[in-house]
Design a protein around this motif. Structure first.
Motif, PDB file in Angstrom:
ATOM      1  N   ASN A 108       0.825  -1.216   0.000  1.00 25.87           N
ATOM      2  CA  ASN A 108       0.000   0.000   0.000  1.00 25.87           C
ATOM      3  C   ASN A 108       0.851   1.256   0.000  1.00 25.87           C
ATOM      4  N   ILE A 109       1.939   1.240   0.788  1.00 27.85           N
ATOM      5  CA  ILE A 109       2.820   2.406   0.863  1.00 27.85           C
ATOM      6  C   ILE A 109       3.511   2.657  -0.475  1.00 27.85           C
ATOM      7  N   LEU A 110       4.065   1.608  -1.070  1.00 27.18           N
ATOM      8  CA  LEU A 110       4.761   1.779  -2.352  1.00 27.18           C
ATOM      9  C   LEU A 110       3.801   2.239  -3.444  1.00 27.18           C
TER      10      LEU A 110
ATOM     11  N   SER B 218       1.652   9.248  -5.853  1.00 27.30           N
ATOM     12  CA  SER B 218       1.743  10.632  -5.379  1.00 27.30           C
ATOM     13  C   SER B 218       2.766  11.451  -6.157  1.00 27.30           C
ATOM     14  N   LEU B 219       3.681  10.783  -6.854  1.00 25.58           N
ATOM     15  CA  LEU B 219       4.687  11.508  -7.634  1.00 25.58           C
ATOM     16  C   LEU B 219       4.068  12.275  -8.798  1.00 25.58           C
TER      17      LEU B 219
ATOM     18  N   ASN C 131      -2.579  11.416   1.134  1.00 24.51           N
ATOM     19  CA  ASN C 131      -2.925  10.051   1.514  1.00 24.51           C
ATOM     20  C   ASN C 131      -1.948   9.543   2.579  1.00 24.51           C
ATOM     21  N   HIS C 132      -2.475   8.846   3.588  1.00 25.09           N
ATOM     22  CA  HIS C 132      -1.634   8.379   4.691  1.00 25.09           C
ATOM     23  C   HIS C 132      -0.502   7.474   4.219  1.00 25.09           C
TER      24      HIS C 132
ATOM     25  N   TRP D 121       7.067   8.863   2.138  1.00 20.12           N
ATOM     26  CA  TRP D 121       7.990   9.994   2.260  1.00 20.12           C
ATOM     27  C   TRP D 121       8.660  10.026   3.627  1.00 20.12           C
ATOM     28  N   LEU D 122       7.899   9.701   4.675  1.00 18.01           N
ATOM     29  CA  LEU D 122       8.446   9.734   6.027  1.00 18.01           C
ATOM     30  C   LEU D 122       9.496   8.644   6.252  1.00 18.01           C
TER      31      LEU D 122
END
Length: 291
Positions: A65-67, A73-74, A82-83, A89-90
């Motif tokens: 989900n993160i990837l 988002s790029l 989005n979380h 990024w974090l």
């Protein structure tokens, strides 16, 4: 390195990587107690690829989900709030400190930092830090006669400042005895995060650093030929299998248990090491393995 040594060290790596007790310290200590050569920083980094593979599989849904969200988002500005995209990024921000320090302190990591006296001191100091952080978290969660229970932060509350602070805590684990999970979880607890949130982010944050370190050491080992490849690969496979089981157990454990057993273990082990080194039973400087 013999096959038996690789079996034992692979088990140690898998058992200790995700617990706040320092896997690098335990690899170093296992070799010292057994009278073996220090397996070295390269062996540690390569076997950590096995335990990180366990993290990738255990948290595969989170990682996927993160990837996915981060890549979208790029090009899609709407996705940047989005979380999962923010988590991507974090994790990058939090990986900067250990990346910079890992390169600049490489000689110290492979040399002076592996002194058993340093390891013992870090086991005790970071054990105390973890204990204080755990007590603060327990006080917030339980409340008291004149104090209302306080809600601890969750991963949705993570921001750039906290992500960077988590990363600085993680970078401390370059010193054997500190513990990657111990340092990042302690930092998270001090920042007001729940045990589960701090542990979860600790595991996610470790992925880029460990994968980069392991790949870097693989490249150096291939060029210099100073690693016993058969036993090292075997240890990595063992570490993966054992590490996966430990993750599953640890995530359940921290949901309703204190970190204090790990705190007392760290302090006791550190004291024992100092006593053994002080009485010349153990040498603080073990010879590096040649292969």
């Amino acid at each position: 390195m013999s096959w038996f040594q690789s079996l034992v060290l692979g088990l140690v790596q898998g058992l200790t990587e995700f617990l706040p007790v320092s896997s690098s310290a335990h690899l170093r200590l296992t070799a010292a107690f057994a009278g073996w050569d220090d397996p070295g920083a390269a062996f540690t980094a390569i076997t950590q690829l096995g335990t990180e593979a366990a993290v990738l599989i255990y948290f595969r849904k989170d990682v996927g989900n993160i990837l996915s969200a981060w890549f979208r988002s790029l090009t899609n500005k709407a996705m940047r709030s989005n979380h999962d995209a923010r988590m991507g990024w974090l994790v990058i921000v939090g990986s900067i400190p250990i990346g910079v320090l890992g390169v600049t302190l490489k000689d110290q990591i492979e040399g002076p930092f592996r002194d058993l006296r340093v390891t013992a001191t870090m086991l005790i100091v970071m054990g105390i830090v973890l204990g204080v952080a755990d007590r603060l978290a327990a006080r917030d969660e339980a409340g008291g006669r004149h104090r209302v229970a306080k809600q601890r932060k969750v991963l949705e509350d993570l921001n750039t400042r906290d992500g960077l602070l988590f990363g600085i805590c993680q970078a401390m684990a370059l010193i054997p005895g500190v513990s990657r999970s111990g340092a990042t979880i302690s930092g998270g607890l001090f920042m007001g995060y729940s045990r589960a949130a701090a542990a979860r982010y600790s595991f996610l944050l470790a992925m880029p650093a460990v994968l980069a370190s392991g790949t870097f050491e693989l490249k150096d080992a291939a060029e210099e030929g100073h690693v016993s490849w058969g036993p090292t690969v075997f240890a990595t496979i063992i570490a993966f299998a054992v590490g996966y089981a430990v993750i599953a157990w640890f995530m359940k454990f921290i949901s309703h248990k204190s970190f204090m057993p790990f705190v007392w273990y760290r302090i006791a082990l550190g004291i024992v090491i100092i006593a053994l080194v002080g009485t010349d039973v153990l040498s603080p400087h073990a010879a590096e393995s040649a292969g």
